[in-house]
Write a protein that holds these residues in place. Structure first.
Motif, short mmCIF file in Angstrom:
data_model
loop_
_atom_site.label_atom_id
_atom_site.label_comp_id
_atom_site.label_asym_id
_atom_site.label_seq_id
_atom_site.Cartn_x
_atom_site.Cartn_y
_atom_site.Cartn_z
N PRO A 163 30.99 34.19 38.69
CA PRO A 163 30.60 32.91 39.05
C PRO A 163 31.27 32.05 37.98
O PRO A 163 31.46 32.11 36.89
N LYS A 164 31.80 30.67 38.52
CA LYS A 164 32.42 29.80 37.24
C LYS A 164 31.31 28.99 36.61
O LYS A 164 31.23 28.73 35.60
N ARG A 165 30.06 28.96 37.29
CA ARG A 165 28.85 28.19 36.59
C ARG A 165 27.57 29.22 37.00
O ARG A 165 27.42 29.55 38.15
N ALA A 166 26.94 29.34 35.86
CA ALA A 166 25.62 30.21 36.11
C ALA A 166 24.41 29.58 35.60
O ALA A 166 24.68 29.03 34.34
N VAL A 167 23.13 29.42 36.19
CA VAL A 167 21.99 29.24 35.49
C VAL A 167 21.24 30.47 35.35
O VAL A 167 21.14 31.26 36.41
N ILE A 168 20.68 30.49 34.19
CA ILE A 168 19.96 31.79 33.79
C ILE A 168 18.40 31.23 33.67
O ILE A 168 18.30 30.52 32.75
#
Length: 449
Positions: free
Chosen positions: A169-174
Motif C-alpha cells: 500500500p502507499k499509505r498504511a495505518v497500523i
C-alpha cells in the motif's frame, strides 16, 4: 499406555507446541494422533514469525543498498518487486509445512487434516462426524489476531493477511503499539509506504525497558514513521475507490489504503466444546492450567498461546516437550518462565531478557544501571546517524546481572548468548573479566563501567 482408548494422546492443533508434544510423546512409545484444520506448522511457521522475519530481511535491503555506496559499491537505481518477495516467502512456508508433516509421519503420528471438537473427557469428534477416544487430550490451538468492535472494522486486515497482499500500500495505518505493530511498520516503511501507528495508549512496547522503547520511537520518527497516541478508533469508512477514511477520537481522520489491526491476540477456544466438558477458562477465554499443563478436567491438558501465559513460540515448544517427557518419558519436567529472552524485529531490532529498570525499581532493594550509547562502526562509515543502546541492570546487593536490554543491528542475535549469562546468574565483575571481542558491537556488553 492403555488399549482402552483409540489413542494414548490426541493433540488438537499442529503448531510448534502441538507438533513437539506429539512427536516426542510418540518417540516415548505413546499411540498419538493430531488434528489440524488449517495447515501444519501453526501461526509461527505459516503466518507469523517465520514469514515475517523473511519480510524483515527483505526490507533491510532498502537501507543496505543505500549504505553500500559509501563502501565503494556502484549501486545503480534498484526497483523493488513485492510479488517476487511475497511468492518466495510463501514458497518457503510451503516447504516448512512439508517438513512438519514429515516429522510427524516419521514418528508414526496419525494426522487428521480437519477440525476436531472435544465431546467428552476422553472423546473427540472430527468434522466428518467420526468419533475417536484418547486417554489424554492436549489442546494446542494457539491464538488469533484480535479485531476490536468498531464500526467498519471488517475493512481492516490482520497479520494473517499481510503475507498475501496484492501490492504494497502507499499509505498504511497500523493499530496497536506492540511488537507486531512496530515490526510491520518497519517493513512497510522500507517498502516506501507512508506508515502511521495509531495507539489508544500513550506508549509503544509497554513491557520493554523505557529507555529502549523511547530510542525506537525516536529512530522511527526520524525515519519518517508517524505516531498518534491516545487515539481510540471511532469508525472506518471504505470509499468507492477502495481507500479508507479512518476516524479517531479527538483527532482528524486519516486516509489510508490499508488498515492493519495489531491490537493483541486471543486464545483459540471458541467452538472446541471445552466448557461443555467442564474445562475452566480464564481471562480472555484462555484455558486455565496448572504447572504441569493440566486443566480442570484431569484428562485434558493445554499448552502454548491457548493458555495465554507467555505467547512465544519457543515457550510453546518447551511446554510441549515438558508435557511429553512428564506424561510418557518418565521424566517429570516443568518449564521455568523466568528470564525468557524476547525480541522485536523492528528497524532497528530490540532484544531483552530479565528485569527492566522499572521492574528492578519495584522488585529490588537497590540496583545499578550501566548504559552504552554508541554509533555502530558500519553506521559511521555509511554516514548514518542511527545510534545503538545497550543497558545492563545489576542487583546492587548480589552484583548479579538481572537484565539486559538492547536496540541496534543484530541485537537479537547477540542477546541469545547474553541471556545465558543472566539465566546462569553471572555477576557484573564476571562480565568485566571477560576479554572483549574487538571490533564488534557485542563487546560493549563487557566494557560498561
Amino acid at each position: 499406555m492403555t488399549k482402552a482408548y483409540d489413542y494414548d494422546l490426541f493433540v488438537i492443533g499442529a503448531g510448534s507446541g502441538g507438533v513437539r508434544a506429539a512427536r516426542v510423546s510418540a518417540a516415548h512409545g505413546a499411540r498419538v494422533a493430531i488434528a489440524e484444520e488449517y495447515r501444519m506448522g501453526g501461526t509461527c511457521v505459516i503466518r507469523g514469525c517465520v514469514p515475517k522475519k523473511l519480510l524483515v530481511y527483505g526490507a533491510h535491503f532498502a537501507e543496505d543498498l543505500q549504505d553500500a555506496r559509501r563502501f565503494g559499491w556502484r549501486v545503480k537505481s534498484c526497483r523493488f518487486d513485492w510479488p517476487t518477495l511475497r511468492d518466495n516467502v510463501l514458497a518457503e512456508v510451503e516447504r516448512l509445512e512439508g517438513i512438519y508433516t514429515d516429522i510427524l509421519d516419521r514418528n508414526e503420528v496419525e494426522i487428521f487434516q480437519q477440525r476436531a471438537v472435544i465431546t467428552g473427557p476422553n472423546e473427540i469428534t472430527l468434522a466428518d462426524g467420526s468419533k475417536l477416544t484418547a486417554a489424554t487430550i492436549l489442546v494446542a490451538t494457539g491464538a488469533r489476531p484480535a479485531v476490536p468492535d468498531v464500526p467498519g472494522a471488517e475493512h481492516g486486515v490482520t497479520s494473517n493477511e499481510m503475507f498475501h497482499l496484492d501490492a504494497v500500500p502507499k499509505r498504511a495505518v497500523i493499530a496497536g503499539g506492540g511488537y507486531i505493530a512496530n515490526e510491520f511498520a518497519g517493513i512497510l516503511h522500507e517498502f516506501a509506504c507512508e506508515v502511521t501507528i495509531v495507539n489508544r495508549g500513550d506508549r509503544i512496547l509497554r513491557h520493554y525497558d523505557e529507555q529502549i522503547r523511547d530510542r525506537l520511537l525516536q529512530i522511527s520518527l526520524t525515519k519518517g514513521i508517524n505516531f498518534k497516541f491516545n487515539a481510540p478508533f471511532e469508525k472506518i469508512v471504505k470509499r468507492k475507490d477502495g481507500s479508507l477514511r479512518i476516524h479517531l477520537a479527538g483527532s482528524s481522520p486519516i486516509d489510508a489504503d490499508l488498515l492493519l489491526w495489531a491490537v493483541g491476540r486471543s486464545p483459540n477456544t471458541e467452538g472446541l466444546g471445552l466448557e461443555k466438558v467442564g474445562v475452566k477458562l480464564g481471562k480472555n477465554r484462555a484455558i486455565l492450567v496448572d504447572d504441569d499443563n493440566q486443566s480442570s478436567v484431569p484428562s485434558i491438558y493445554a499448552i502454548g498461546d491457548v493458555t495465554d501465559r507467555v505467547q512465544l513460540t519457543p515457550v510453546a515448544i518447551r511446554e510441549g516437550q515438558a508435557f511429553a517427557d512428564t506424561m510418557y518419558g518418565n521424566k517429570p519436567t516443568r518449564v521455568d518462565y523466568t528470564n525468557i529472552p524476547s525480541a522485536v524485529f523492528s528497524h532497528p531490532p530490540i532484544a531483552s531478557v530479565g528485569l527492566s529498570e522499572g521492574q528492578a525499581r519495584d522488585k529490588l532493594g537497590t540496583y545499578k544501571t550501566y548504559v552504552s550509547d554508541f554509533r555502530p562502526m558500519k553506521n559511521v562509515l555509511a554516514g548514518r546517524n542511527e545510534r545503538s543502546l545497550y543497558k545492563l541492570i545489576v542487583d546492587e546487593e548480589t552484583e548479579k546481572v538481572v537484565g539486559i536490554h538492547m536496540i541496534g543491528p543484530d541485537a537479537p542475535e547477540i542477546l541469545q548468548v547474553a541471556a545465558i549469562a543472566v539465566k546462569a546468574g553471572l555477576t557484573k565483575s564476571q562480565f568485566d573479566e571477560t576479554v572483549a571481542l574487538h571490533p564488534t558491537m557485542s563487546e560493549e556488553l563487557v566494557l560498561m563501567r
